[in-house]
Design a protein around this motif. Sequence first.
Motif, mmCIF file in Angstrom:
data_model
loop_
_atom_site.group_PDB
_atom_site.id
_atom_site.type_symbol
_atom_site.label_atom_id
_atom_site.label_comp_id
_atom_site.label_asym_id
_atom_site.label_seq_id
_atom_site.Cartn_x
_atom_site.Cartn_y
_atom_site.Cartn_z
ATOM 1 N N TYR A 1 0.815 -1.212 0.000
ATOM 2 C CA TYR A 1 0.000 0.000 0.000
ATOM 3 C C TYR A 1 0.851 1.265 0.000
ATOM 4 O O TYR A 1 0.594 2.192 -0.784
ATOM 5 C CB TYR A 1 -0.940 0.033 1.211
ATOM 6 C CG TYR A 1 -1.536 1.407 1.376
ATOM 7 C CD1 TYR A 1 -2.502 1.856 0.496
ATOM 8 C CD2 TYR A 1 -1.067 2.286 2.353
ATOM 9 C CE1 TYR A 1 -3.011 3.143 0.586
ATOM 10 C CE2 TYR A 1 -1.566 3.573 2.453
ATOM 11 C CZ TYR A 1 -2.534 3.994 1.571
ATOM 12 O OH TYR A 1 -3.011 5.269 1.656
ATOM 13 N N ARG B 1 -4.989 4.781 6.579
ATOM 14 C CA ARG B 1 -4.073 4.822 5.440
ATOM 15 C C ARG B 1 -2.837 5.664 5.757
ATOM 16 O O ARG B 1 -1.708 5.206 5.601
ATOM 17 C CB ARG B 1 -4.802 5.376 4.215
ATOM 18 C CG ARG B 1 -5.929 4.478 3.741
ATOM 19 C CD ARG B 1 -6.698 5.075 2.585
ATOM 20 N NE ARG B 1 -5.844 5.271 1.421
ATOM 21 C CZ ARG B 1 -6.303 5.562 0.206
ATOM 22 N NH1 ARG B 1 -7.598 5.686 0.019
ATOM 23 N NH2 ARG B 1 -5.483 5.734 -0.796
ATOM 24 N N TRP C 1 -9.688 -0.365 2.033
ATOM 25 C CA TRP C 1 -8.387 -0.295 1.365
ATOM 26 C C TRP C 1 -7.491 -1.470 1.745
ATOM 27 O O TRP C 1 -6.647 -1.890 0.941
ATOM 28 C CB TRP C 1 -7.690 1.028 1.689
ATOM 29 C CG TRP C 1 -7.266 1.206 3.113
ATOM 30 C CD1 TRP C 1 -7.984 1.724 4.133
ATOM 31 C CD2 TRP C 1 -5.993 0.839 3.673
ATOM 32 N NE1 TRP C 1 -7.259 1.731 5.297
ATOM 33 C CE2 TRP C 1 -6.038 1.193 5.043
ATOM 34 C CE3 TRP C 1 -4.828 0.257 3.165
ATOM 35 C CZ2 TRP C 1 -4.973 0.976 5.906
ATOM 36 C CZ3 TRP C 1 -3.761 0.039 4.019
ATOM 37 C CH2 TRP C 1 -3.825 0.397 5.376
ATOM 38 N N SER D 1 -0.099 3.507 -3.148
ATOM 39 C CA SER D 1 -1.286 4.160 -2.581
ATOM 40 C C SER D 1 -2.140 4.812 -3.666
ATOM 41 O O SER D 1 -3.365 4.911 -3.529
ATOM 42 C CB SER D 1 -0.859 5.204 -1.545
ATOM 43 O OG SER D 1 -0.027 6.187 -2.144
ATOM 44 N N GLN D 2 -1.493 5.266 -4.743
ATOM 45 C CA GLN D 2 -2.251 5.938 -5.799
ATOM 46 C C GLN D 2 -3.169 4.969 -6.529
ATOM 47 O O GLN D 2 -4.124 5.389 -7.192
ATOM 48 C CB GLN D 2 -1.299 6.612 -6.799
ATOM 49 C CG GLN D 2 -0.559 5.662 -7.733
ATOM 50 C CD GLN D 2 0.604 4.932 -7.069
ATOM 51 O OE1 GLN D 2 0.949 5.231 -5.933
ATOM 52 N NE2 GLN D 2 1.195 4.004 -7.780
ATOM 53 N N SER D 3 -2.903 3.663 -6.399
ATOM 54 C CA SER D 3 -3.753 2.669 -7.062
ATOM 55 C C SER D 3 -4.939 2.268 -6.208
ATOM 56 O O SER D 3 -5.837 1.562 -6.676
ATOM 57 C CB SER D 3 -2.920 1.413 -7.386
ATOM 58 O OG SER D 3 -1.827 1.739 -8.219
ATOM 59 N N ILE D 4 -4.943 2.702 -4.927
ATOM 60 C CA ILE D 4 -6.002 2.316 -4.002
ATOM 61 C C ILE D 4 -6.671 3.594 -3.499
ATOM 62 O O ILE D 4 -6.176 4.252 -2.586
ATOM 63 C CB ILE D 4 -5.441 1.488 -2.831
ATOM 64 C CG1 ILE D 4 -4.697 0.259 -3.367
ATOM 65 C CG2 ILE D 4 -6.551 1.067 -1.879
ATOM 66 C CD1 ILE D 4 -3.970 -0.530 -2.302
ATOM 67 N N LYS D 5 -7.770 3.946 -4.104
ATOM 68 C CA LYS D 5 -8.414 5.226 -3.809
ATOM 69 C C LYS D 5 -9.413 5.128 -2.667
ATOM 70 O O LYS D 5 -9.716 6.117 -2.017
ATOM 71 C CB LYS D 5 -9.134 5.751 -5.062
ATOM 72 C CG LYS D 5 -8.217 5.941 -6.275
ATOM 73 C CD LYS D 5 -7.167 7.003 -6.026
ATOM 74 C CE LYS D 5 -6.324 7.253 -7.273
ATOM 75 N NZ LYS D 5 -5.272 8.263 -7.039
ATOM 76 N N ASN D 6 -9.964 3.950 -2.427
ATOM 77 C CA ASN D 6 -11.040 3.819 -1.446
ATOM 78 C C ASN D 6 -10.549 4.123 -0.032
ATOM 79 O O ASN D 6 -9.534 3.592 0.417
ATOM 80 C CB ASN D 6 -11.612 2.394 -1.461
ATOM 81 C CG ASN D 6 -12.322 2.108 -2.770
ATOM 82 O OD1 ASN D 6 -12.211 2.870 -3.718
ATOM 83 N ND2 ASN D 6 -13.056 1.007 -2.814
ATOM 84 N N ALA D 7 -11.283 4.961 0.666
ATOM 85 C CA ALA D 7 -10.951 5.237 2.060
ATOM 86 C C ALA D 7 -11.328 4.057 2.941
ATOM 87 O O ALA D 7 -10.659 3.777 3.936
ATOM 88 C CB ALA D 7 -11.667 6.498 2.537
#
Length: 818
Positions: A115, A686, A128, A119-125
């Motif tokens: 992650y 995150r 995640w 991190s830019q590939s995982i947008k969901n708060a």
Amino acid sequence: MTKTAEPARRQETSLLLEARHFRKVYYPTVAVNDITLSLHRGDILALVGANGAGKSTLIKTLSGVVGCDTGELIFDGSPVNLREYHPAAARNLGIRVVHQELSLCKNLTVYENFYVEQSQSIKNAFGWRKLAQELAQAALDRVFPGHGIDVAAGLDSLSIAQQQMVEIARATSDKKMKLMILDEPTSSLPMERTEQLQDYLCKTAGEGMTYIYISHRLKEIMTIANCVYIMQNGNEKWKGAIHETSEEHMVKLMGEGIGSGGCSAELSAFEAPEVNRSISVVCDHYTSKKLKDLSFESFGGQILGLTGLEGNGQLDLLRDIFLKAQSKRNGLKVTGKVAFVAGDRKKEGIFPLWSIADNQVITKAAGSGMFRHLSREWLEESVRYWYEKLHIKSDGTQELITCLSGGNQQKVLIARALAADADIILLDDPTRGVDQPTKNALYEVFREAAADGKLVIWRTSDDAELEFCTRLLVLSGGHIVGSFEGAGVDHETIMGLSFQNEVEARGPAEEKKRRTAPLYTFALIAMAAIYAVCAFQSPMLLSGYGLQLMVVGFAALMLCALGQTFIIGLGHIDLGIGNYCGLINVLCCTLLFSSPALGALALLVTLALYPLMGYVVYKRKVPAIIVTLGMSFLWTGAALSLQAMPGGTCPEWIRAVFYSETPLVNTLCYWLAGLMAAAILFYRSRYGTVLRGFGNNEHAMINSGWSKAKAFMAVYALAGVLALMAGVITSAINNASDSSASGTYTMLAVASVIIGGGYFSGGVVTHFGAVCGAVILTMISVLLGLWSVSTDYTALIQGLVLILILSLRLLKRRGKKA
């Protein structure tokens, strides 16, 4: 068998990268001197050179880790502004690096490491963590089929080889990547994982991915690369297509001009010396946590090679021999003085703040007796002998060891073991990350040690090195499944033995995940025990009123401990948090009471100074302990200027909000529970995961594109908010102020974090544990009062409890390693 990438592909594809006249100087060393190279899409460029040739510096300039003094960079047809070039900018272009020294955070899980890099590939708060786990699992499966790594496991539970697999797979998970730079990617990988990586690289290169591949394993280069670039002393030595060179040609080019000692491509013949039975390692049905029923004898004059699939007991055997060298129990008997060369030089080998000379002689000095005088002449002679014999490349023995390349650091560690005059030399993959000429020199040194009657026990990840051993043991699942005299056995036989019991041979990567107790286990047990004793002495403490009295007693300390947890989690320490709490207490009961607007402004100004402290620590590189100690005097001085003696009055609205009765419990309990939950949830969020990463490996986080300045300021801001709340709640409870009353909270907060399972380094802390620690220290005071013991003994008893819990933790860790 993996096939070489097609050289002809280079002429059919477009230019991806062009670096012109790159130059980087670390005075007085010119690390990169006027280097120009170009890459076409689909190229696998082998970057070759001896240790210290400038390879790592070149890739750091290409990836923005270090600034280039002069040069031009054109990537994908567009010029790059090198003045504003940094790792995040390189990532945006599509350049990724797998560094030789792993850029992972060992306090995070495998998927959390993915992650922080992606991190830019995982947008969901929300959710995640599940997405990060899926990303990690898919990447590992794609590059290393059948890897068996649990992506939810802590990274520190994996072997070095498994961590290297995580590092490589993590880099491949970037969908925007166009160029990957791999610095010694197979240095810790066993044969089957190396072949899987080679297959992946060649397959993706055929699809248009581009690679710069650094390796001292020339057979790998000949297998997968389509072009070669050789560096020497920061300069270009040779470049061309792979079919224009050979292993012998590359070794010759690397050796030219850097001295002949130990740099020849051929090694002299070696005849095994007579056995020296006065030096020995004898296992008689030896069993430990990872090893099962081992029986063998090895004596001086031998070079014993340990082989088999990665993680099947080779390293565990080395460690047991070293740690139990003086023990004759459990079937392991060691005769002779033992020295160990660790495989993870960064974590277990070098002393980063020491010079080359000090790193080299520490083992000899430590084994010479506490009060024995060591002459400077002897030390200098010993250092100089091995420094020259191993061709350690630096500007002198007084240079910091961190100024050396990775391979030269490894030479220093080997020199340390040899200089210690050990009888038994344990080598954990000693040539990992070392160039071929230096490998040849080390092989001769190991042979000389055996010829002198010493016992050399050697674990290697490079099967080609087994031919230099006089005896081999093949381990599988912790068992010895094969024993051979000499190096006459072929690799197919070794691999067949290694796989004969595949279930046991899987190693730690595929073991069933063991449940481990939380960090705060001992603190929770101690808290329950002390509370039980207190309740036995005074049953009133079991009532609701008694519990509220307890909460009032530890409320402020608990919040200071929560704030200190964030600071210690970053690897810092705040020596002014208690004084700051005292200043807030004074501001609430003076300015905020008499002039609410001015008081509120003063509170905001003091709170703003906390993240500013973090920025000063970052910008000026001043140790946090110095900055926070200095600020503690400022906090105290400001409080005494406002109120020299205890007094003042807390505003009624503060008491109504923070300390009023409700039908259930005092509102104070809700505030403490809410703040503790918020601290825990944020640390697992995150960005909280990013902050934990900075506490363990800030260089890795910077290379992943995260801002060190923002991380430092965020941590200090969080600590400041919690300390401010501690001061406000203190005001509400006491309805008055005393700047000196909170002074003890600073060290008590530190003790709470440590009692609760935290460590001063490595980003390993727990907020719940810190709360338990604060409760323990408070209840100790209560218990002493119930026993009518003078408060003069409070600090003594609190210290003894801290030592006891730390001792139990130490015993637990030793038990895990046994």
